[in-house]
Design a protein around this motif. Structure first.
Motif, PDB file in Angstrom:
ATOM      1  N   ARG A  39       1.153  -1.185   0.419  1.00  0.00           N
ATOM      2  CA  ARG A  39      -0.058  -0.239  -0.325  1.00  0.00           C
ATOM      3  C   ARG A  39       0.793   1.886   0.328  1.00  0.00           C
ATOM      4  O   ARG A  39       1.827   1.492   0.246  1.00  0.00           O
ATOM      5  N   VAL A  40       0.337   2.882  -0.197  1.00  0.00           N
ATOM      6  CA  VAL A  40       0.976   3.475  -0.261  1.00  0.00           C
ATOM      7  C   VAL A  40       0.216   4.664  -0.058  1.00  0.00           C
ATOM      8  O   VAL A  40      -0.611   5.215  -0.154  1.00  0.00           O
ATOM      9  N   ALA A  41       1.160   5.788   0.372  1.00  0.00           N
ATOM     10  CA  ALA A  41       0.532   6.931   1.437  1.00  0.00           C
ATOM     11  C   ALA A  41       1.003   7.934   0.264  1.00  0.00           C
ATOM     12  O   ALA A  41       2.232   8.177   0.376  1.00  0.00           O
ATOM     13  N   VAL A  42       0.018   8.324  -0.090  1.00  0.00           N
ATOM     14  CA  VAL A  42       0.304   9.805  -1.344  1.00  0.00           C
ATOM     15  C   VAL A  42       0.185  11.072  -0.100  1.00  0.00           C
ATOM     16  O   VAL A  42      -1.000  11.127   0.390  1.00  0.00           O
ATOM     17  N   THR A  43       1.047  11.944   0.117  1.00  0.00           N
ATOM     18  CA  THR A  43       1.255  13.201   0.820  1.00  0.00           C
ATOM     19  C   THR A  43       1.244  14.433   0.155  1.00  0.00           C
ATOM     20  O   THR A  43       1.937  14.381  -1.111  1.00  0.00           O
ATOM     21  N   PHE A  44       0.909  15.387   0.527  1.00  0.00           N
ATOM     22  CA  PHE A  44       1.268  16.827   0.277  1.00  0.00           C
ATOM     23  C   PHE A  44       1.040  17.847   2.131  1.00  0.00           C
ATOM     24  O   PHE A  44       0.464  17.029   2.787  1.00  0.00           O
ATOM     25  N   VAL A  45       1.848  18.940   1.667  1.00  0.00           N
ATOM     26  CA  VAL A  45       1.793  19.784   3.251  1.00  0.00           C
ATOM     27  C   VAL A  45       1.353  21.109   2.706  1.00  0.00           C
ATOM     28  O   VAL A  45       1.284  21.655   1.433  1.00  0.00           O
ATOM     29  N   ASN A  46      -0.027  21.580   3.233  1.00  0.00           N
ATOM     30  CA  ASN A  46      -0.736  22.106   3.509  1.00  0.00           C
ATOM     31  C   ASN A  46      -0.103  23.522   3.772  1.00  0.00           C
ATOM     32  O   ASN A  46       1.249  23.670   4.405  1.00  0.00           O
ATOM     33  N   HIS A  47      -1.368  24.543   3.698  1.00  0.00           N
ATOM     34  CA  HIS A  47      -0.438  25.719   4.019  1.00  0.00           C
ATOM     35  C   HIS A  47       0.351  26.028   5.560  1.00  0.00           C
ATOM     36  O   HIS A  47       1.053  27.060   5.607  1.00  0.00           O
ATOM     37  N   ALA A  48      -0.535  25.537   6.673  1.00  0.00           N
ATOM     38  CA  ALA A  48      -0.527  25.298   7.713  1.00  0.00           C
ATOM     39  C   ALA A  48       0.707  24.695   8.227  1.00  0.00           C
ATOM     40  O   ALA A  48       1.247  24.857   9.106  1.00  0.00           O
ATOM     41  N   GLY A  49       1.633  23.927   7.396  1.00  0.00           N
ATOM     42  CA  GLY A  49       2.492  22.670   7.692  1.00  0.00           C
ATOM     43  C   GLY A  49       2.104  21.782   8.041  1.00  0.00           C
ATOM     44  O   GLY A  49       3.074  20.782   8.804  1.00  0.00           O
ATOM     45  N   SER A  50       0.891  21.353   8.233  1.00  0.00           N
ATOM     46  CA  SER A  50       0.274  19.964   7.822  1.00  0.00           C
ATOM     47  C   SER A  50       0.314  19.341   7.016  1.00  0.00           C
ATOM     48  O   SER A  50       0.226  19.361   5.942  1.00  0.00           O
ATOM     49  N   VAL A  51       1.044  17.562   7.486  1.00  0.00           N
ATOM     50  CA  VAL A  51       0.745  16.751   6.369  1.00  0.00           C
ATOM     51  C   VAL A  51      -0.334  15.492   6.211  1.00  0.00           C
ATOM     52  O   VAL A  51      -0.851  15.128   6.894  1.00  0.00           O
ATOM     53  N   LEU A  52      -0.751  16.089   4.566  1.00  0.00           N
ATOM     54  CA  LEU A  52      -2.160  15.567   4.443  1.00  0.00           C
ATOM     55  C   LEU A  52      -1.766  14.490   3.682  1.00  0.00           C
ATOM     56  O   LEU A  52      -1.198  14.544   2.939  1.00  0.00           O
ATOM     57  N   ALA A  53      -2.690  13.141   4.093  1.00  0.00           N
ATOM     58  CA  ALA A  53      -2.750  12.118   3.488  1.00  0.00           C
ATOM     59  C   ALA A  53      -3.887  11.262   2.928  1.00  0.00           C
ATOM     60  O   ALA A  53      -4.662  11.362   3.767  1.00  0.00           O
ATOM     61  N   LYS A  54      -3.518  10.344   1.792  1.00  0.00           N
ATOM     62  CA  LYS A  54      -4.265   9.187   2.138  1.00  0.00           C
ATOM     63  C   LYS A  54      -4.088   8.052   1.473  1.00  0.00           C
ATOM     64  O   LYS A  54      -2.628   7.696   0.464  1.00  0.00           O
ATOM     65  N   GLY A  55      -3.847   7.033   1.783  1.00  0.00           N
ATOM     66  CA  GLY A  55      -3.646   5.659   1.021  1.00  0.00           C
ATOM     67  C   GLY A  55      -4.348   4.640   0.313  1.00  0.00           C
ATOM     68  O   GLY A  55      -5.647   5.019   0.439  1.00  0.00           O
ATOM     69  N   VAL A  56      -4.211   4.332  -0.733  1.00  0.00           N
ATOM     70  CA  VAL A  56      -4.695   3.326  -1.006  1.00  0.00           C
ATOM     71  C   VAL A  56      -3.412   1.701  -1.087  1.00  0.00           C
ATOM     72  O   VAL A  56      -2.196   1.891  -1.910  1.00  0.00           O
ATOM     73  N   PRO A  57      -4.266   0.965  -2.269  1.00  0.00           N
ATOM     74  CA  PRO A  57      -3.777  -0.138  -2.331  1.00  0.00           C
ATOM     75  C   PRO A  57      -2.798  -0.310  -3.581  1.00  0.00           C
ATOM     76  O   PRO A  57      -3.277   0.538  -4.310  1.00  0.00           O
ATOM     77  N   LEU A  58      -1.241  -0.814  -3.408  1.00  0.00           N
ATOM     78  CA  LEU A  58      -0.383  -0.589  -4.132  1.00  0.00           C
ATOM     79  C   LEU A  58      -1.025  -1.100  -5.832  1.00  0.00           C
ATOM     80  O   LEU A  58      -0.988  -0.376  -6.779  1.00  0.00           O
ATOM     81  N   GLU A  59      -1.858  -1.501  -5.988  1.00  0.00           N
ATOM     82  CA  GLU A  59      -2.027  -2.002  -7.456  1.00  0.00           C
ATOM     83  C   GLU A  59      -3.110  -1.218  -7.785  1.00  0.00           C
ATOM     84  O   GLU A  59      -2.894  -0.937  -8.947  1.00  0.00           O
TER      85      GLU A  59
END
Ligand code: GLU
Ligand code: MG
Length: 467
Positions: A39-59
């Motif tokens: 599985r993979v977590a995909v992240t970005f960092v918002n204006h406030a500096g928090s890391v936001l994430a969504k996880g998906v099955p690798l397939e």
């Protein structure tokens, strides 16, 4: 909608990492599955500096790489404690962006549990990069630098504290031992060994790991990399540290100030710059081996430091850390190996290149905005050379104020310098700069009713909230 291959070309044209085509994403997925990742977590960092994430099955990775994962633009209006301030223009329910993982930056996160991680860039539905995407901004600045024959290496230092929060607002350090103490190293050896193992498993090269000055405080120096990659490594390393700390039943805090009586946590940024193969910060005839171009680079950075502050120190409480004599370097000066200077020049030694440390930064910074902002300032510094004042040696707080001006003392002051900086306005574009200003002013409003102690407690375990 543009095909994945077409989007990739568009992205390359604007200097951003291309979204790989589906066949290469498929091949990568197969390789990762073979390695036991699931599985993979995909992240970005918002204006406030928090890391936001969504996880998906690798397939699903090939599909996700071309189509992205949905994220509402409102994510950049989440404040430091997660609340949405309705006064921000992004605080609206409509719209959708597609977060596409950068497959070239994908790495294991917690391979024992099957997790990989990839930083992403948010796109519009038509395939264009979202103008407010922080990582997209950083990638554009890196490409702009390269286009003028310059390249930079960057590396972050991460300071953090491990502890147990107490209901009355206290904080009990989780590991005993004195400043930089071998006793703390030994008391915390199981923990530090686990952190080191986890960093290695996440393929995050590091240079040093040790007890820092404050109670329960540790420091990790990440190895230097291309600037975008350095920001990526900071994001991943913090997640790794957080996860290991939880395994030990502790909270790790990256907050600039954890308790009023302790030194703070910094997030210092190290930087070296080369122009057409020539290092600018060493081997010259100037002070401490600076070349004339290196002097111009430092002069421009020094001038723009106040404007960079909302990118380097994003929380209201960041400015409580920036007191003299706490090694947080709150002065707009540069110095050779001066640890109270916001810009510390570290001369070349022992095979290490001469480089700069931007010491004032803390870990509330969105590293993509900070690195992108710094690169933009470097470019401007070389295009419009200014005169570098002499280096400051000794304690800046003992020097006349004219020689060692204090950097902004509040987030409000810092925002004023940021919003009036044409250099950052031109590099970021009006919308990105304006919405970052809105986010910082929202943090100012959040902090206003809070007394000092309450303000510290409100972000004491940052980025964790509700503790
Ligand atoms: N903890 C200090 C800070 O707040 C830095 C100490 C040091 O590494 O010199 O940035
Ligand atoms: Mg340190």
């Amino acid at each position: 909608m543009a095909s994945a291959a077409e989007s990739g070309n568009d992205l390359e044209a604007c200097g951003c990492p291309a979204v790989p085509d589906v066949p290469s994403a498929t091949a990568l997925t197969a390789k990762l599955l073979e390695r036991g990742l699931r599985r993979v977590a995909v992240t970005f960092v918002n204006h406030a500096g928090s890391v936001l994430a969504k996880g998906v099955p690798l397939e699903r990775l090939p599909l996700v790489a071309s189509q992205g994962l949905g994220f509402s633009p409102v994510s950049d209006a989440f404040g430091a404690t997660g609340l949405i301030d309705p006064q921000q223009s992004l605080a609206r329910p409509d719209g959708d962006l597609r977060l596409k993982p950068d497959l070239a930056a994908l790495r294991p996160l917690d391979p024992g549990n099957g997790w990989a991680w990839a930083p992403g860039i948010r796109h519009e539905r038509d395939g264009a990069i979202y103008a407010l995407d922080q990582r997209g901004f950083c990638a554009r600045q890196e490409a702009a630098l390269a286009a003028t024959g310059l390249s930079a290496l960057a590396g972050f230092e991460i300071e953090w504290m491990v502890g147990q929060p107490e209901p009355a607002g206290g904080w009990i350090p989780a590991v005993a031992g004195g400043p930089y103490g071998a006793d703390r190293l030994v008391e915390g050896l199981d923990y530090l060994s686990a952190v080191a193992e986890a960093l290695d498993a996440a393929e995050l090269p590091w240079l040093q790991l040790h007890p820092e000055y404050g109670a329960g405080q540790f420091e990790l120096s990440l190895a230097a990399a291309q600037p975008l990659e350095a920001a990526d490594r900071l994001v991943a390393a913090r997640l790794v540290i957080q996860q290991v700390s939880r395994r030990f039943g502790w909270i790790c805090s990256f907050a600039p100030v954890v308790t009023a009586d302790l030194v703070g946590n910094g997030g210092h940024l190290h930087l070296s710059v080369v122009e057409r193969g020539v290092p600018l910060l060493a081997g010259g005839a100037g002070p401490a081996g600076l070349t004339p171009r290196g002097e111009a680079l430092l002069a421009g950075l020094l001038e723009q430091l106040p404007a960079l502050m909302p990118l380097a120190c994003a929380l209201a409480v960041s400015y409580r850390r920036l007191a003299p004599c706490r090694w947080a370097a709150p002065f707009q000066v540069w110095g050779v190996e001066n640890r109270e200077a916001a810009l510390r020049l570290v001369p070349a030694a022992g095979g290490e290149p001469g480089h700069l440390e931007i010491k004032v930064a803390d870990l509330s910074a969105n590293p993509y905005l900070l690195v992108g902002g710094v690169l933009a300032v470097l470019l401007d510094a070389l295009q419009r050379p200014r005169v570098l004042p002499p280096p400051l040696s000794g304690d800046p707080s003992a020097a006349p104020a004219a020689e060692a001006p204090r950097l902004p003392r509040t987030l409000t002051e810092a925002v004023r310098a940021f919003e009036t900086s044409p250099v950052l306005r031109d590099a970021m574009g009006e919308a990105l700069q304006r919405t970052v200003v809105e986010a910082r002013l929202s943090e100012v409003r959040r902090s206003e009713p809070l007394a000092d102690d309450a303000l510290i407690i409100s972000t004491r375990a940052w980025p964790l909230t509700g503790i």
